[in-house]
Design a protein around this motif. Structure first.
Motif, PDB file in Angstrom:
ATOM      1  N   UNK A   5      30.117   0.189  -5.673  1.00 35.11           N
ATOM      2  CA  UNK A   5      29.968   1.571  -5.214  1.00 35.11           C
ATOM      3  C   UNK A   5      30.518   2.551  -6.245  1.00 35.11           C
ATOM      4  N   UNK A   6      31.626   2.193  -6.882  1.00 34.77           N
ATOM      5  CA  UNK A   6      32.198   3.056  -7.917  1.00 34.77           C
ATOM      6  C   UNK A   6      31.262   3.164  -9.114  1.00 34.77           C
ATOM      7  N   UNK A   7      30.672   2.046  -9.500  1.00 30.05           N
ATOM      8  CA  UNK A   7      29.724   2.056 -10.615  1.00 30.05           C
ATOM      9  C   UNK A   7      28.494   2.903 -10.280  1.00 30.05           C
ATOM     10  N   UNK A   8      28.061   2.846  -9.032  1.00 34.14           N
ATOM     11  CA  UNK A   8      26.902   3.644  -8.631  1.00 34.14           C
ATOM     12  C   UNK A   8      27.202   5.130  -8.783  1.00 34.14           C
ATOM     13  N   UNK A   9      28.410   5.535  -8.417  1.00 30.62           N
ATOM     14  CA  UNK A   9      28.800   6.939  -8.575  1.00 30.62           C
ATOM     15  C   UNK A   9      28.792   7.342 -10.045  1.00 30.62           C
ATOM     16  N   UNK A  10      29.357   6.502 -10.901  1.00 28.97           N
ATOM     17  CA  UNK A  10      29.391   6.812 -12.329  1.00 28.97           C
ATOM     18  C   UNK A  10      27.984   6.865 -12.909  1.00 28.97           C
ATOM     19  N   UNK A  11      27.098   6.006 -12.411  1.00 28.29           N
ATOM     20  CA  UNK A  11      25.721   6.034 -12.910  1.00 28.29           C
ATOM     21  C   UNK A  11      25.013   7.311 -12.467  1.00 28.29           C
TER      22      UNK A  11
END
Length: 228
Positions: free
Chosen positions: A48-54
């Motif tokens: 979920x954190x990676x999705x936000x950064x993407x």
């Protein structure tokens, strides 16, 4: 305990990891399993954190190849929903400059009397908008009405996919800042006049003029965005 870490803290640790490691554009970052162990959270939280950064354009991922720093190279094929989720305001306005003038030219050949009345009403409404949200609503409706006036379901569907980028926070923030800087009454009046010029060309069945007027409108927005 590791699974209890919140997404916001996972994002913070991921950003710190990128900075501490000195990673730059197109450098690969470790897979989710490794990142979860490194920062001390569950794989779901790190995902979920990676999705936000993407979504912020800070990283990009390609199935089977990994996750990389920076925005995705333009020539990399990715699912359309991921492209929409990470498109920049510059990406959006340039795509609109390519697509919408041709769409306006198509509308000039196919618009009905009802289409033209709708477009005329929406052009007046954008010119009289009292705040940014009202302007954004009518402007979005105007451009969708131009697409529908083409009477080509494939052209309409492609445009609606493109227009969905407007719903993302980066465009909303940038357009709001542009609206305030340009002066709301001056901005709405100018864009309303440009919309009316597009309608005039469509009503006259002048495809070349419709194409040119739409490009003028989008160029005026691009110029303001570049100065905001």
């Amino acid at each position: 305990m590791s699974g209890r870490m919140g997404v916001a803290e996972a994002e913070r640790r991921l950003r710190a990891y990128v900075e501490d490691e000195g990673l730059g554009p197109q450098d690969r970052i470790p897979p989710e399993r490794t990142l979860a162990t490194m920062i001390g959270c569950s794989r779901e939280t790190v995902r979920r954190a990676l999705r936000t950064l993407e979504n912020e354009g800070l990283i990009w991922s390609h199935q089977g190849k990994g996750t990389f720093i920076g925005p995705a190279p333009a020539r990399i094929d990715r699912p359309v929903q991921r492209v929409i989720a990470t498109a920049s305001t510059a990406n959006l306005i340039e795509a609109r400059r390519v697509y919408e003038p041709a769409l306006a030219a198509a509308a000039a050949q196919s618009a009905t009397a009802d289409d033209i009345r709708t477009l005329r009403d929406l052009a007046r409404s954008t010119g009289a908008a009292q705040d940014w949200r009202e302007y954004e609503h009518y402007d979005d409706a105007f451009h969708k009405a131009v697409a529908r006036a083409s009477a080509n379901p494939l052209l309409i569907a492609i445009f609606l996919t493109l227009a969905s980028v407007r719903d993302r926070a980066p465009w909303q923030r940038k357009h709001d800042a542009l609206f305030r800087k340009a002066g709301k009454h001056d901005y709405t009046a100018e864009q309303g006049e440009l919309h009316s010029a597009i309608v005039d060309a469509i009503e006259a069945r002048d495809g070349e003029a419709a194409r040119r007027m739409m490009l003028n409108h989008l160029d005026s927005i691009r110029g303001l965005l570049e100065r905001t």
